[in-house]
Write a protein that holds these residues in place. Structure first.
Motif, PDB file in Angstrom:
ATOM      1  N   PHE B  40       0.877  -1.271  -0.322  1.00 27.23           N
ATOM      2  CA  PHE B  40      -0.308   0.202  -0.388  1.00 27.23           C
ATOM      3  C   PHE B  40       0.787   1.174  -0.211  1.00 27.23           C
ATOM      4  O   PHE B  40       0.856   1.990  -0.997  1.00 27.23           O
ATOM      5  N   MET B 106      -9.222   2.598   5.350  1.00 27.81           N
ATOM      6  CA  MET B 106      -7.591   1.438   5.337  1.00 27.81           C
ATOM      7  C   MET B 106      -8.215  -0.086   5.252  1.00 27.81           C
ATOM      8  O   MET B 106      -7.834  -0.987   4.159  1.00 27.81           O
ATOM      9  N   ALA B 109      -9.783  -1.765   2.602  1.00 30.23           N
ATOM     10  CA  ALA B 109      -9.114  -1.656   1.611  1.00 30.23           C
ATOM     11  C   ALA B 109      -8.152  -2.786   1.743  1.00 30.23           C
ATOM     12  O   ALA B 109      -7.648  -3.601   0.679  1.00 30.23           O
ATOM     13  N   SER B 138     -15.913  -4.764  -0.034  1.00 31.94           N
ATOM     14  CA  SER B 138     -16.392  -3.657  -0.435  1.00 31.94           C
ATOM     15  C   SER B 138     -16.954  -1.956  -0.222  1.00 31.94           C
ATOM     16  O   SER B 138     -17.119  -0.955  -0.085  1.00 31.94           O
ATOM     17  N   SER B 141     -16.713   0.478   2.762  1.00 23.95           N
ATOM     18  CA  SER B 141     -15.982   1.548   3.119  1.00 23.95           C
ATOM     19  C   SER B 141     -17.399   2.750   2.436  1.00 23.95           C
ATOM     20  O   SER B 141     -16.295   3.725   3.201  1.00 23.95           O
ATOM     21  N   THR B 226     -15.493   4.544  -5.996  1.00 26.12           N
ATOM     22  CA  THR B 226     -14.270   4.878  -5.161  1.00 26.12           C
ATOM     23  C   THR B 226     -14.382   6.255  -5.146  1.00 26.12           C
ATOM     24  O   THR B 226     -13.237   7.113  -4.613  1.00 26.12           O
ATOM     25  N   ALA B 259      -6.545   5.303   1.017  1.00 24.91           N
ATOM     26  CA  ALA B 259      -7.127   4.774   0.967  1.00 24.91           C
ATOM     27  C   ALA B 259      -7.967   4.453  -0.600  1.00 24.91           C
ATOM     28  O   ALA B 259      -8.099   3.769  -1.229  1.00 24.91           O
ATOM     29  N   GLU B 260      -8.425   5.903  -1.256  1.00 25.14           N
ATOM     30  CA  GLU B 260      -8.269   6.020  -2.484  1.00 25.14           C
ATOM     31  C   GLU B 260      -7.882   5.480  -3.470  1.00 25.14           C
ATOM     32  O   GLU B 260      -8.534   4.393  -4.276  1.00 25.14           O
ATOM     33  N   ALA B 262      -5.953   2.966  -2.589  1.00 24.83           N
ATOM     34  CA  ALA B 262      -5.375   1.558  -2.901  1.00 24.83           C
ATOM     35  C   ALA B 262      -7.034   1.386  -3.265  1.00 24.83           C
ATOM     36  O   ALA B 262      -6.504   0.169  -3.848  1.00 24.83           O
ATOM     37  N   ASN B 263      -7.565   1.451  -3.377  1.00 22.86           N
ATOM     38  CA  ASN B 263      -9.184   1.300  -3.721  1.00 22.86           C
ATOM     39  C   ASN B 263      -8.913   1.423  -5.509  1.00 22.86           C
ATOM     40  O   ASN B 263      -9.825   0.847  -5.742  1.00 22.86           O
ATOM     41  N   ILE B 266      -7.810  -1.244  -6.385  1.00 23.35           N
ATOM     42  CA  ILE B 266      -8.382  -3.035  -5.729  1.00 23.35           C
ATOM     43  C   ILE B 266      -9.604  -3.324  -7.134  1.00 23.35           C
ATOM     44  O   ILE B 266      -9.266  -4.407  -7.605  1.00 23.35           O
TER      45      ILE B 266
END
Ligand code: SF4
Ligand code: SF4
Lengths: 159, 358
Positions: B40, B106, B109, B138, B141, B226, B259-260, B262-263, B266
């Motif tokens: 990450f 986080m 994610a 998901s 989130s 996202t 986190a944004e 990472a999302n 993903i």
């Protein structure tokens, strides 16, 4: 009919989105289009766009003559009282007639928003926007400028 | 040959010899956790500089170019700045929720990384309901965003959070239906099965036009999920200052930021797995020579290559399209995407039943 419009909507949307993506995709792959000027580094080779506005100046020709009649149209057009026209009366040597003329064109650079309205308003095209932009000074009073050069006079034939 | 799965197997063997089976499992969990955090952190750095460069070039700018060669260390410098900044909590805020929210973002994610296959036989957890797990987790989130917005005691944050709630709840539907199309074609919810089914061709090509439609809908829906432009209603910096994370600063803000990204990674990884065959190399029918060359490229490179291609696509969207209004946003979902994806799912089912796919 409803279905036709529905599908047309989708098609139109996809097409216009694709057009936009084509444009940005073009810019992404063509770095020669980049317009960023790395200013202090390239001070000597700076290329400013044509429409860039830095300050108002009065156009003088080689005989130190300008086209300003002192009509104050620019002063009236200015939204924030940046311009102050001080007029005087010239006396014609032959006929003895009085004629209004510019004495001092006072320009407060610190108030100007570079909106170009004064240039648009001028009936004789006496002023224009210059591209100079390094205006910082230590004292605010230095920003008050006189645009007509000393000893200049109106060009013959300009009414 | 060198591969991620070999390394993992060797570590496993070595640990079992050294400390015994029980401790080996515990240590492996720790290693996996550290690896996820490391991934990450690198992703954050790489994606931020990538986004800034992509956005700059698309807007005919130069982008960051001062820190390091061509500005490549800009995001490192930014991280350093965020690390030493004070993380403030506003006076009227709900202290607990306010401080917990970034961590929830986080954790969600991180949980989503579990079923992803990064390379051949390299997966944290190959559970038999992988796809279901992904869509279930998901959807959590949105809770972190609602928590952040609600706890901030700020009208902009609350508005941003509410918008984001409406948005994620609606777009989850079409994302789910698009994913279902692939599940129907494969007949399994297990990620490794889905990848295996694409050995002779990716679903995007094998599933005819319905698979392509499902892919497009999936990409649109995950962009919305996202919270990225053109669907960044939750942030909408020109209307809501920064939406749900207006009140955050320092490292807590950085966690939301991370986190944004990472999302984004993903969802693109999921898209690559479902539609583009995950780590499967690109094969064309029976061109043995071509396929051999493709096999020679390591599977992890295939996976990350496909994922980053999708990430680039999403960044391309962001820097091209203007933001939608909230009513346009919901119209798009309920009047267009959802009916189309339902109809599309029927088509896919027909194809799967008749065995028309390759
Ligand atoms: S550019 Fe606008 S603000 Fe400046 S002097 Fe002219 S009218 Fe006034
Ligand atoms: S600059 Fe133009 S508008 Fe202004 S007083 Fe002179 S002639 Fe009139």
């Amino acid at each position: 009919m409803f279905l036709k419009k529905y599908i047309q909507d989708i098609w139109g949307a996809v097409k216009s989105l694709a057009t936009g993506m084509k444009r940005t995709g073009y810019y992404f792959t063509h770095h020669k289009e980049i317009i960023t000027q790395q200013y202090p580094d390239n001070r000597d080779t700076l290329v400013l766009p044509e429409r860039f506005k830095g300050e108002v100046v009065m156009i003088h020709d080689e005989n130190n003559e300008h086209a300003c009649t002192g009509c104050t149209a620019c002063e009236l057009a200015c939204p924030n009282a940046t311009i102050k026209i001080i007029t005087k009366f010239d006396v014609d040597a032959e006929t003895g007639k009085k004629k209004k003329a510019i004495d001092t064109f006072v320009y407060h650079l610190e108030l100007c928003t570079m909106c170009n309205l004064c240039v648009e308003a001028c009936p004789t095209g006496a002023i224009k926007m210059a591209q100079t932009f390094e205006h910082s000074v230590f004292d605010r009073s230095q920003l008050t400028k006189t645009l007509n050069k000393p000893g200049s006079k109106i060009r013959a034939g300009v009414e | 040959m060198w591969s991620l799965s070999n390394i993992a197997a060797n570590i496993d063997l070595w640990l079992n010899e050294q400390v015994g089976a029980t401790w080996a499992v515990v240590l492996e969990m720790v290693i996996a956790g550290v690896a996820v955090i490391g991934l990450f952190a690198t992703l954050g750095l790489v994606l931020v500089i990538m986004e800034r460069k992509v956005s700059a070039w698309m807007q005919i700018r130069l982008g960051p170019n001062r820190v390091g060669p061509k500005g490549m260390f800009q995001s490192l410098a930014d991280t350093l700045k965020l690390l030493v900044k004070e993380g403030m909590t506003p006076g009227g805020a709900d202290k607990l929720l306010f401080n917990v929210a970034p961590f929830v973002a986080m954790i969600v994610a991180m949980l989503l990384l579990a079923p992803l296959a990064f390379a051949k036989d390299f997966q944290l957890w190959d559970l038999n309901i992988g796809v279901l797990y992904i869509s279930a987790v998901s959807s959590i989130s949105v809770i972190s965003i609602l928590m952040a917005g609600w706890a901030s005691n700020n009208k902009y944050s609350l508005l941003g959070a509410m918008r984001s709630g409406a948005q994620i709840v609606s777009y989850e539907l079409s994302a789910g239906l698009a994913v279902l199309a692939i599940v129907v074609l494969t007949g399994s919810l297990r990620i490794s099965d889905i990848i295996q089914a694409q050995e002779n061709g990716w679903w995007l090509f094998k599933g005819h036009i319905p698979a392509i439609i499902a892919f497009i809908i999936f990409i649109i829906a995950v962009t919305a999920e996202t919270n990225r432009a053109p669907f960044d209603m939750a942030e909408a910096e020109s209307e809501l200052t920064a939406g749900f994370h207006t009140e955050y600063s320092g490292m807590k803000f950085a966690l939301f930021f991370l986190a944004e990204y990472a999302n984004v990674f993903i969802v693109c990884a999921i898209g690559a797995t479902l539609f583009l065959g995950g780590w499967m190399p690109f094969h064309i029918g029976n061109w043995t020579a071509f396929n051999g060359v493709m096999d020679w490229i390591p599977s992890s490179i295939w996976f990350f290559g496909k994922t980053f291609a999708l990430i680039f696509l999403i960044m391309w969207f962001r820097w091209t399209f203007p933001r939608l209004r909230i009513d346009q946003l919901l119209n798009l979902e309920w009047k267009y995407l959802l009916p189309i994806s339902m109809f599309n799912l029927l088509l896919v089912t027909l194809i799967a039943i008749m065995g028309w796919h390759f």
